[in-house]
Design a protein around this motif. Structure first.
Motif, PDB file in Angstrom:
ATOM      1  N   ALA A  83       0.392  10.802  -4.478  1.00 14.69           N
ATOM      2  CA  ALA A  83       0.480   9.431  -3.970  1.00 14.69           C
ATOM      3  C   ALA A  83      -0.150   8.436  -4.933  1.00 14.69           C
ATOM      4  N   ARG A  88       2.650   5.619  -2.593  1.00 14.09           N
ATOM      5  CA  ARG A  88       2.403   6.037  -1.201  1.00 14.09           C
ATOM      6  C   ARG A  88       3.692   6.473  -0.502  1.00 14.09           C
ATOM      7  N   SER A 140      -2.374   9.085   2.676  1.00 14.60           N
ATOM      8  CA  SER A 140      -1.171   8.341   2.285  1.00 14.60           C
ATOM      9  C   SER A 140      -0.839   7.258   3.303  1.00 14.60           C
ATOM     10  N   PHE A 144      -1.214   3.271   2.706  1.00 18.40           N
ATOM     11  CA  PHE A 144       0.030   2.509   2.849  1.00 18.40           C
ATOM     12  C   PHE A 144      -0.170   1.312   3.782  1.00 18.40           C
ATOM     13  N   GLU A 215       7.275   0.070  -1.615  1.00 17.36           N
ATOM     14  CA  GLU A 215       5.936   0.487  -2.030  1.00 17.36           C
ATOM     15  C   GLU A 215       4.930  -0.630  -1.741  1.00 17.36           C
ATOM     16  N   THR A 365      -5.982   7.194  -2.396  1.00 22.77           N
ATOM     17  CA  THR A 365      -5.380   8.237  -1.567  1.00 22.77           C
ATOM     18  C   THR A 365      -6.032   9.587  -1.827  1.00 22.77           C
TER      19      THR A 365
END
Length: 425
Positions: A83, A88, A140, A144, A215, A365
């Protein structure tokens, strides 16, 4: 950050609520597949580990639940580093594909009576696959959510917790309906498989949504590193230790909730449908209350809210279990679950936002996945097993509270360190 970069971030930022919905659906499905296994532990014990002793069978089942957590640090390393290198979105898509594969195996797996020793061995393999997948999911999904709105990091990251509440609510709902409507024979024959097939039906939808996401702007604007794991271990050891410490209470309280249907059935003699109904209430509280906690943490500081919740959990958990054991009824269980649900969410709701700020973007991450999953593996994955063992070793039905108090002390120490060493409020 200069004006050009700021404008670029604003232009590239997608609709925030679309991000929340997309990430939460996939995350809820990931955790649903894990939680269902824990909720139906008593029945799975009889079908896959028929030792002739109910306690031994249950311990084997809960041990299998815990064994999958050994794969979580590995999943954290592999998927977390992926990630930080590839993004992510790529990691989220990979994790959900792995989780769906493990769930499919469990859903169609014949029992011990049909294929003998192969049944528990394949079950363990499927659980290991799910554990690997879950190892990369938290970091992740949290990164995100947090990176789309850095100014409201706590609120958006808290939807990770809210989606887990949805998971608990869904899984408990299946428990209420299935155990209330089906006979014991029907549950053993096919009823316990229904939630796993439900997960398989939703899985492709969640995967499709994740492949269509953009993203995160913060990741796109940052300089990436090709060695996120090495960078994390080389220069962020203190941050890793503090992050692991603050996760302890969050994971122990979460898996205590997961264990409560088994506790209510085995220790309090309550009907399965009653135990599941009480847990559904906890899931509802977590789903609704977590975003409010995240919002408050943006305004008033994350550690302040978490310290308050941790102290209250330490003080109240023992008398709550004493009261529950003395008055084992549906009403009592509801009261205890309400108290536990609000205090747990008060702590857990602010946790993702805090973790996302402990680590820089380049290793975020990896750092979150490692710290979260190491703590979850040690203290959460084997939590139901440890609690069951504590009850047997002490002969006390209030023993689950001892484990929660221990977790609260560890996390209080870590929160104080986060304030003094890292400057968090």
């Amino acid at each position: 950050m200069n004006a050009t970069t700021s404008a670029s971030l604003a232009a590239s930022r997608p609709n925030s609520w679309r991000v929340v919905v997309a990430a939460s659906i996939g995350n809820a499905l990931e955790w649903f597949d894990l939680v269902v296994y824990g909720f139906f532990a008593v029945l799975i014990a009889r079908l896959f580990f028929p030792t002739g002793n109910d306690t031994v069978s249950l311990l084997l089942t809960l041990g299998t639940f815990g064994v999958s957590f050994f794969m979580r640090p590995l999943g954290a390393i592999v998927i977390g580093a992926y990630a930080d290198r590839a993004g992510r979105k790529a990691a989220l898509t990979l994790s959900i594909l792995l989780m769906m594969s493990g769930t499919l195996i469990i859903a169609i797996l014949p029992t011990y009576q049909t294929i003998g020793l192969a049944a528990p061995l394949i079950l363990v393999a499927a659980r290991l696959m799910q554990g690997f997948s879950a190892g990369g999911e938290f970091g992740s999904a949290t990164a995100f959510l947090a990176e789309h709105e850095p100014g409201r990091r706590g609120f958006f990251a808290s939807w990770q917790v809210a989606s887990q509440g949805l998971t608990t609510l869904l899984a408990a709902g299946f428990g209420v309906v299935l155990t209330g409507k089906l006979s014991a024979g029907q549950m053993a024959a096919w009823g316990w498989r229904v939630p796993f097939f439900f997960g398989l039906l939703i899985g492709p939808v969640a995967w499709y949504i994740r492949t269509r996401l953009d993203e995160t702007p913060e990741f796109l604007a940052a300089e990436t590193t090709t060695t996120p794991l090495r960078d994390t271990l080389a220069s962020q050891k203190l941050r890793l230790l503090i992050a692991m410490g603050v996760v302890v209470l969050g994971t122990v309280s979460t898996y205590l909730v997961l264990f409560m249907p088994t506790y209510g059935i085995k220790q309090l003699g309550l009907a399965p449908s009653v135990a599941f109904a009480a847990i559904a209430l906890t899931g509802l509280i977590q789903m609704v209350f977590a975003p409010l906690v995240g919002h408050l943490s943006d305004r008033h500081g994350r550690t302040r809210i978490m310290l308050t919740s941790a102290v209250l959990l330490f003080v109240l958990i023992y008398p709550a279990f004493v009261y529950l054991v003395a008055h084992p009824s549906f009403g009592t269980l509801i009261v205890v679950q309400i108290v536990l649900g609000f205090l747990m969410t008060g702590y857990f709701g602010a946790l993702p936002g805090l973790l996302s700020e402990i680590f820089p973007v380049q290793t975020r991450t990896t750092g979150m996945s490692l710290s979260y999953n190491i703590a979850v593996t040690i203290f959460g994955g084997f939590g139901p097993f440890i609690i069951t063992w504590l009850i047997g070793a002490t002969g006390s039905k209030v023993a689950p509270s001892f484990y929660m108090m221990f977790a609260a002390v560890l996390s209080l120490i870590a929160l104080i360190a986060a304030r003094r060493k890292l400057g968090f409020s």
